[in-house]
Design a protein around this motif. Structure first.
Motif, mmCIF file in Angstrom:
data_model
loop_
_atom_site.group_PDB
_atom_site.id
_atom_site.type_symbol
_atom_site.label_atom_id
_atom_site.label_comp_id
_atom_site.label_asym_id
_atom_site.label_seq_id
_atom_site.Cartn_x
_atom_site.Cartn_y
_atom_site.Cartn_z
ATOM 1 N N PHE A 56 0.591 -1.204 -0.097
ATOM 2 C CA PHE A 56 0.116 0.022 0.008
ATOM 3 C C PHE A 56 0.647 1.245 0.132
ATOM 4 O O PHE A 56 0.431 2.302 -0.660
ATOM 5 C CB PHE A 56 -0.688 -0.057 1.131
ATOM 6 C CG PHE A 56 -2.203 -0.801 0.951
ATOM 7 C CD1 PHE A 56 -3.127 -0.805 0.204
ATOM 8 C CD2 PHE A 56 -1.944 -2.100 1.630
ATOM 9 C CE1 PHE A 56 -3.980 -1.389 0.037
ATOM 10 C CE2 PHE A 56 -3.273 -2.845 1.617
ATOM 11 C CZ PHE A 56 -4.157 -2.877 0.908
ATOM 12 N N ARG A 59 2.615 1.601 -3.493
ATOM 13 C CA ARG A 59 1.199 2.190 -4.479
ATOM 14 C C ARG A 59 0.881 3.639 -4.371
ATOM 15 O O ARG A 59 0.716 4.191 -5.180
ATOM 16 C CB ARG A 59 0.323 1.274 -4.055
ATOM 17 C CG ARG A 59 -0.955 1.042 -5.413
ATOM 18 C CD ARG A 59 -1.723 0.034 -5.301
ATOM 19 N NE ARG A 59 -2.728 0.220 -4.385
ATOM 20 C CZ ARG A 59 -3.769 -0.518 -4.193
ATOM 21 N NH1 ARG A 59 -3.893 -1.612 -4.863
ATOM 22 N NH2 ARG A 59 -4.506 -0.272 -3.147
ATOM 23 N N GLY A 60 0.853 4.039 -2.904
ATOM 24 C CA GLY A 60 0.770 5.415 -2.789
ATOM 25 C C GLY A 60 1.651 6.383 -3.063
ATOM 26 O O GLY A 60 1.348 7.469 -3.575
ATOM 27 N N GLU A 71 -6.380 8.287 -4.654
ATOM 28 C CA GLU A 71 -5.982 7.062 -4.407
ATOM 29 C C GLU A 71 -4.674 6.897 -3.664
ATOM 30 O O GLU A 71 -4.436 6.137 -2.957
ATOM 31 C CB GLU A 71 -5.637 6.456 -6.158
ATOM 32 C CG GLU A 71 -6.815 6.155 -6.965
ATOM 33 C CD GLU A 71 -7.079 7.528 -7.685
ATOM 34 O OE1 GLU A 71 -6.602 8.562 -7.488
ATOM 35 O OE2 GLU A 71 -7.937 7.242 -8.475
ATOM 36 N N ASP A 75 -4.301 4.688 -0.026
ATOM 37 C CA ASP A 75 -3.117 3.820 -0.176
ATOM 38 C C ASP A 75 -2.635 4.018 1.282
ATOM 39 O O ASP A 75 -2.255 3.060 1.932
ATOM 40 C CB ASP A 75 -2.361 3.813 -1.156
ATOM 41 C CG ASP A 75 -3.111 2.857 -2.293
ATOM 42 O OD1 ASP A 75 -3.864 2.094 -2.304
ATOM 43 O OD2 ASP A 75 -2.705 3.229 -3.680
#
Length: 191
Positions: A56, A59-60, A71, A75
């Motif tokens: 996460f 991805r963030g 998003e 994340d």
């Protein structure tokens, strides 16, 4: 003849080893600015282990770079939730701090300064010996053309890390900016 039986690696260790290899590859892709490829690996990580922090988190980071701000916030929030579930929460304290600052950075880019400043203040309370919160807060005040408040933030950082060269450089920049602002005001020209 005495043959020792080789024990197989437990499945959870195999899974952790796979996650570790994916994390290393994802970090490498991120450092190479291959955001989409890094997101792909992050997705694999969070699918195979939904309480994974790093999937996460990265991805963030990639979503932030790609300007997918909502998003990125989600994340980072998921990364924080997973860090808080960790069996050793003290180990994850700095990671939670970092995620909160990352969310504040998103808010700064979105010009949602009140949310950013509130989050930074909370982060500084969580991890008071880090200068990153003080710097980000000063940058926001600089965005808002509140140079004295920015200087106060940098001075607070210098209390924590009195010999930090980044803080001194930032302070020198702010002092120069403030003196220029004052000179402009004296000459009747608003900046």
């Amino acid at each position: 003849m005495n043959v020792k039986k080789v024990l197989s690696i437990p499945s959870f260790l195999k899974k952790a080893n796979k996650q570790w290899k994916k994390l290393q590859a994802m970090q490498s892709l991120y450092s190479e600015k291959k955001w989409l490829e890094s997101i792909s690996l992050a997705n694999e990580m969070v699918i195979s282990m939904e309480d994974d922090f790093y999937g996460f988190y990265y991805r963030g980071l990639c979503n932030f770079q790609l300007k997918f701000f909502e998003e990125a916030i989600e994340d980072f929030k998921r990364a924080i939730a997973n860090a808080e579930k960790n069996k050793f929460p003290g180990v994850m304290r700095e990671s939670i701090f970092d995620c909160n600052l990352r969310i504040a950075m998103v808010y700064r880019v979105q010009r949602n300064y009140d949310l950013a400043l509130g989050l930074i203040d909370s982060a500084i309370k969580l991890f008071p010996h880090s200068i990153e919160g003080h710097i980000l807060k000063a940058q926001i005040y600089q965005d808002l053309e509140m140079t004295i408040d920015a200087l106060d933030c940098i001075n607070s950082g210098l209390i924590v890390k009195p010999k930090n060269s980044d803080l001194f450089k930032f302070k020198d920049n702010l002092v120069y900016q403030y003196s220029r602002e004052q000179n402009e005001k004296r000459n009747g020209n608003e900046i």
